[in-house]
Scaffold this active site. Structure first.
Site, mmCIF file in Angstrom:
data_model
loop_
_atom_site.group_PDB
_atom_site.id
_atom_site.type_symbol
_atom_site.label_atom_id
_atom_site.label_comp_id
_atom_site.label_asym_id
_atom_site.label_seq_id
_atom_site.Cartn_x
_atom_site.Cartn_y
_atom_site.Cartn_z
ATOM 1 N N HIS A 45 0.861 -1.178 0.000
ATOM 2 C CA HIS A 45 0.000 0.000 0.000
ATOM 3 C C HIS A 45 0.898 1.228 0.000
ATOM 4 O O HIS A 45 2.042 1.183 0.489
ATOM 5 C CB HIS A 45 -0.892 0.010 1.240
ATOM 6 C CG HIS A 45 -1.940 -1.048 1.235
ATOM 7 N ND1 HIS A 45 -3.012 -1.022 2.089
ATOM 8 C CD2 HIS A 45 -2.090 -2.171 0.489
ATOM 9 C CE1 HIS A 45 -3.781 -2.071 1.873
ATOM 10 N NE2 HIS A 45 -3.240 -2.796 0.909
ATOM 11 N N GLU A 91 1.105 3.814 1.793
ATOM 12 C CA GLU A 91 1.635 4.206 3.099
ATOM 13 C C GLU A 91 2.837 3.350 3.490
ATOM 14 O O GLU A 91 3.856 3.853 3.966
ATOM 15 C CB GLU A 91 0.564 4.054 4.192
ATOM 16 C CG GLU A 91 -0.678 4.881 3.963
ATOM 17 C CD GLU A 91 -1.794 4.094 3.271
ATOM 18 O OE1 GLU A 91 -1.551 3.483 2.198
ATOM 19 O OE2 GLU A 91 -2.921 4.101 3.795
ATOM 20 N N CYS A 107 -5.885 1.743 6.113
ATOM 21 C CA CYS A 107 -6.499 0.497 6.583
ATOM 22 C C CYS A 107 -5.819 0.046 7.875
ATOM 23 O O CYS A 107 -4.872 0.669 8.351
ATOM 24 C CB CYS A 107 -6.371 -0.580 5.512
ATOM 25 S SG CYS A 107 -4.667 -1.166 5.273
ATOM 26 N N CYS A 151 -1.985 -0.609 7.494
ATOM 27 C CA CYS A 151 -1.212 0.628 7.405
ATOM 28 C C CYS A 151 -1.211 1.384 8.725
ATOM 29 O O CYS A 151 -0.174 1.922 9.137
ATOM 30 C CB CYS A 151 -1.757 1.493 6.280
ATOM 31 S SG CYS A 151 -1.497 0.744 4.644
#
Length: 166
Positions: free
Chosen positions: A68, A70, A98, A101
């Site tokens: 992701h 992040e 999420c 993360c």
């Protein structure tokens, strides 16, 4: 008798002009992600007015479910600094982080997270829960939601509308 859960503190004050500038860059990165066939999420980490790392989702590109935006920028910033602690920095991301993360953000000790669009299906920085400010954890981050939320949401809606049409 169980105690009421502690209240969650989310910074709802208007974002600063710097937040808008950095989120604009995150939106550019998100648009780049879409051009690569990735879900359009962009992120960057800023410390002292300097970008430590910037990137976008890479789950498809890297065949990595943890890639992701992040996580990708936290890895890059940590490598650049030679330290896993990303204190005194702000993470800007176009979509609410999420659970995965948020866990990484807490572990990296990032003190502030600014995000664009909320994610009612998997957002854990205020929508479904708030791992970033859970009092049971050893670190909590200030959260500023909704910075350029409409632009971030529009990128996501357009991406998935095109996907459904294919």
């Amino acid at each position: 008798m169980s105690e009421a859960p502690p209240s969650i503190s989310i910074d709802r004050t208007p974002s600063t002009s710097d937040d808008s500038v950095w989120m604009s860059r995150a939106l550019e990165l998100a648009a780049e992600a879409a051009r690569c066939g990735e879900v359009p999420v962009g992120a960057l980490i800023v410390r002292g007015g300097e970008v430590l790392a910037e990137d976008h989702n890479r789950t498809v590109t890297d065949s990595d479910p943890s890639a992701h935006a992040e996580v990708v920028v936290m890895r890059s910033a940590g490598a650049r600094l030679g330290d896993w602690r990303l204190t005194e920095s702000t993470l800007y991301v176009t979509l609410e982080p999420c659970a995965m993360c948020c866990g990484a953000i807490v572990l990296a000790r990032i003190p502030r997270v600014v995000y664009g669009a909320s994610d009612p299906k998997s957002g854990m920085a205020g929508s479904l829960g708030n791992l970033l400010q859970d009092p049971a954890l050893n670190h909590r981050a200030e959260v500023t939601p909704g910075v350029q939320a409409e632009a971030a949401g529009a990128l996501l809606r357009e991406f998935f509308r095109e996907r459904r049409a294919e």
